[in-house]
Scaffold this motif. Structure first.
Motif, mmCIF file in Angstrom:
data_model
loop_
_atom_site.group_PDB
_atom_site.id
_atom_site.type_symbol
_atom_site.label_atom_id
_atom_site.label_comp_id
_atom_site.label_asym_id
_atom_site.label_seq_id
_atom_site.Cartn_x
_atom_site.Cartn_y
_atom_site.Cartn_z
ATOM 1 N N LEU A 35 0.827 -1.200 0.000
ATOM 2 C CA LEU A 35 0.000 0.000 0.000
ATOM 3 C C LEU A 35 0.862 1.250 0.000
ATOM 4 O O LEU A 35 1.930 1.284 0.613
ATOM 5 N N GLY A 36 0.377 2.288 -0.685
ATOM 6 C CA GLY A 36 1.094 3.552 -0.785
ATOM 7 C C GLY A 36 0.325 4.694 -0.141
ATOM 8 O O GLY A 36 -0.317 4.522 0.901
ATOM 9 N N ASP A 37 0.347 5.849 -0.793
ATOM 10 C CA ASP A 37 -0.289 7.056 -0.280
ATOM 11 C C ASP A 37 -1.737 7.165 -0.738
ATOM 12 O O ASP A 37 -2.167 6.502 -1.680
ATOM 13 N N LEU A 38 -2.472 8.073 -0.097
ATOM 14 C CA LEU A 38 -3.843 8.375 -0.494
ATOM 15 C C LEU A 38 -3.844 9.282 -1.720
ATOM 16 O O LEU A 38 -2.923 10.072 -1.918
ATOM 17 N N GLY A 39 -4.901 9.187 -2.521
ATOM 18 C CA GLY A 39 -5.055 10.042 -3.685
ATOM 19 C C GLY A 39 -6.521 10.210 -4.029
ATOM 20 O O GLY A 39 -7.399 9.575 -3.420
ATOM 21 N N THR A 40 -6.800 11.079 -4.991
ATOM 22 C CA THR A 40 -8.177 11.336 -5.418
ATOM 23 C C THR A 40 -8.258 11.404 -6.932
ATOM 24 O O THR A 40 -7.271 11.701 -7.606
ATOM 25 N N PHE A 41 -9.438 11.103 -7.452
ATOM 26 C CA PHE A 41 -9.753 11.319 -8.872
ATOM 27 C C PHE A 41 -10.960 12.229 -8.948
ATOM 28 O O PHE A 41 -11.886 12.067 -8.145
ATOM 29 N N PRO A 42 -11.066 13.170 -9.843
ATOM 30 C CA PRO A 42 -10.002 13.584 -10.739
ATOM 31 C C PRO A 42 -8.997 14.526 -10.081
ATOM 32 O O PRO A 42 -7.881 14.654 -10.539
ATOM 33 N N SER A 43 -9.405 15.197 -8.959
ATOM 34 C CA SER A 43 -8.486 16.090 -8.247
ATOM 35 C C SER A 43 -9.050 16.335 -6.848
ATOM 36 O O SER A 43 -10.188 15.967 -6.556
ATOM 37 N N THR A 44 -8.255 16.992 -5.994
ATOM 38 C CA THR A 44 -8.768 17.316 -4.652
ATOM 39 C C THR A 44 -9.799 18.437 -4.714
ATOM 40 O O THR A 44 -10.584 18.591 -3.790
ATOM 41 N N LYS A 45 -9.820 19.202 -5.786
ATOM 42 C CA LYS A 45 -10.798 20.292 -5.929
ATOM 43 C C LYS A 45 -12.154 19.780 -6.403
ATOM 44 O O LYS A 45 -13.164 20.457 -6.264
ATOM 45 N N ARG A 46 -12.178 18.562 -6.957
ATOM 46 C CA ARG A 46 -13.426 17.973 -7.472
ATOM 47 C C ARG A 46 -13.376 16.447 -7.268
ATOM 48 O O ARG A 46 -13.487 15.679 -8.197
ATOM 49 N N MET A 47 -13.224 16.064 -6.010
ATOM 50 C CA MET A 47 -13.006 14.662 -5.680
ATOM 51 C C MET A 47 -14.280 13.836 -5.900
ATOM 52 O O MET A 47 -15.328 14.130 -5.360
ATOM 53 N N ARG A 48 -14.153 12.802 -6.737
ATOM 54 C CA ARG A 48 -15.226 11.818 -6.941
ATOM 55 C C ARG A 48 -14.828 10.463 -6.371
ATOM 56 O O ARG A 48 -15.672 9.656 -6.049
ATOM 57 N N VAL A 49 -13.514 10.222 -6.289
ATOM 58 C CA VAL A 49 -13.003 8.943 -5.786
ATOM 59 C C VAL A 49 -11.843 9.210 -4.836
ATOM 60 O O VAL A 49 -10.963 10.018 -5.135
ATOM 61 N N LEU A 50 -11.868 8.533 -3.696
ATOM 62 C CA LEU A 50 -10.743 8.532 -2.760
ATOM 63 C C LEU A 50 -10.112 7.154 -2.850
ATOM 64 O O LEU A 50 -10.822 6.147 -2.806
ATOM 65 N N TRP A 51 -8.782 7.099 -3.004
ATOM 66 C CA TRP A 51 -8.103 5.821 -3.197
ATOM 67 C C TRP A 51 -6.791 5.759 -2.429
ATOM 68 O O TRP A 51 -6.274 6.775 -1.994
#
Length: 155
Positions: A35-51
């Motif tokens: 496992l690595g770091d947290l991220g978002t799609f498409p961006s932190t300004k318009r987060m639809r997915v947290l991964w």
């Protein structure tokens, strides 16, 4: 985790998908991820997915995703245009969320884990959420097929 999303697949095209998956797995040995770091799609300004990212030191997941694109394109499945980001989805949001602060750095416990098979899933969508049915499993490096009841998938 998803290596290739196919969308709706007519029953008559399913055998070609199964054969393509078997061909990819025969040439790829099992591997190890962590496992690595947290991220978002498409961006932190318009987060639809947290991964959470997957650390893949030899690039096995990107290679598998690319190979699946190559063998499925002749069957009518469009190759992915976006760069592959190996990750596990933690949450999906119906309406985009905005994060005004950077994502925290989280120390995730756990040892490296093995990736030893690919699984073809069918999604059954309902208002209560999705239910996933394993249609085919391919052990990495073996090229053989196993039935849907043969153990738990890692991806």
């Amino acid at each position: 985790m998803t290596l290739k999303f196919l969308g709706s697949v007519p029953e008559e095209r399913l055998e070609g998908v199964v054969e393509a998956g078997a061909g990819v797995t025969i040439a790829n040995a099992p591997g190890t991820l962590s496992l690595g770091d947290l991220g978002t799609f498409p961006s932190t300004k318009r987060m639809r997915v947290l991964w959470v990212g997957l650390l893949d030191p030899v690039g096995m997941l990107a290679g598998l995703a690319s190979q699946l694109d190559q063998v499925l394109e002749p069957l009518g499945f469009e190759p992915e245009k976006r760069a592959f980001t190996p990750h596990l989805t933690l949450a999906r949001f119906k309406t985009p969320r905005r994060l005004d602060a950077p994502l925290p750095t989280v120390e995730l416990p756990g040892e490296p884990f093995g990736l030893n098979e690919l699984v073809l899933y069918r999604s059954h969508l309902s208002p209560r959420g999705a239910r996933y049915e394993a249609l085919q499993r391919w052990p990495l490096g073996a090229g053989g097929r196993t039935g849907a009841g043969s153990g738990e998938p890692l991806i």
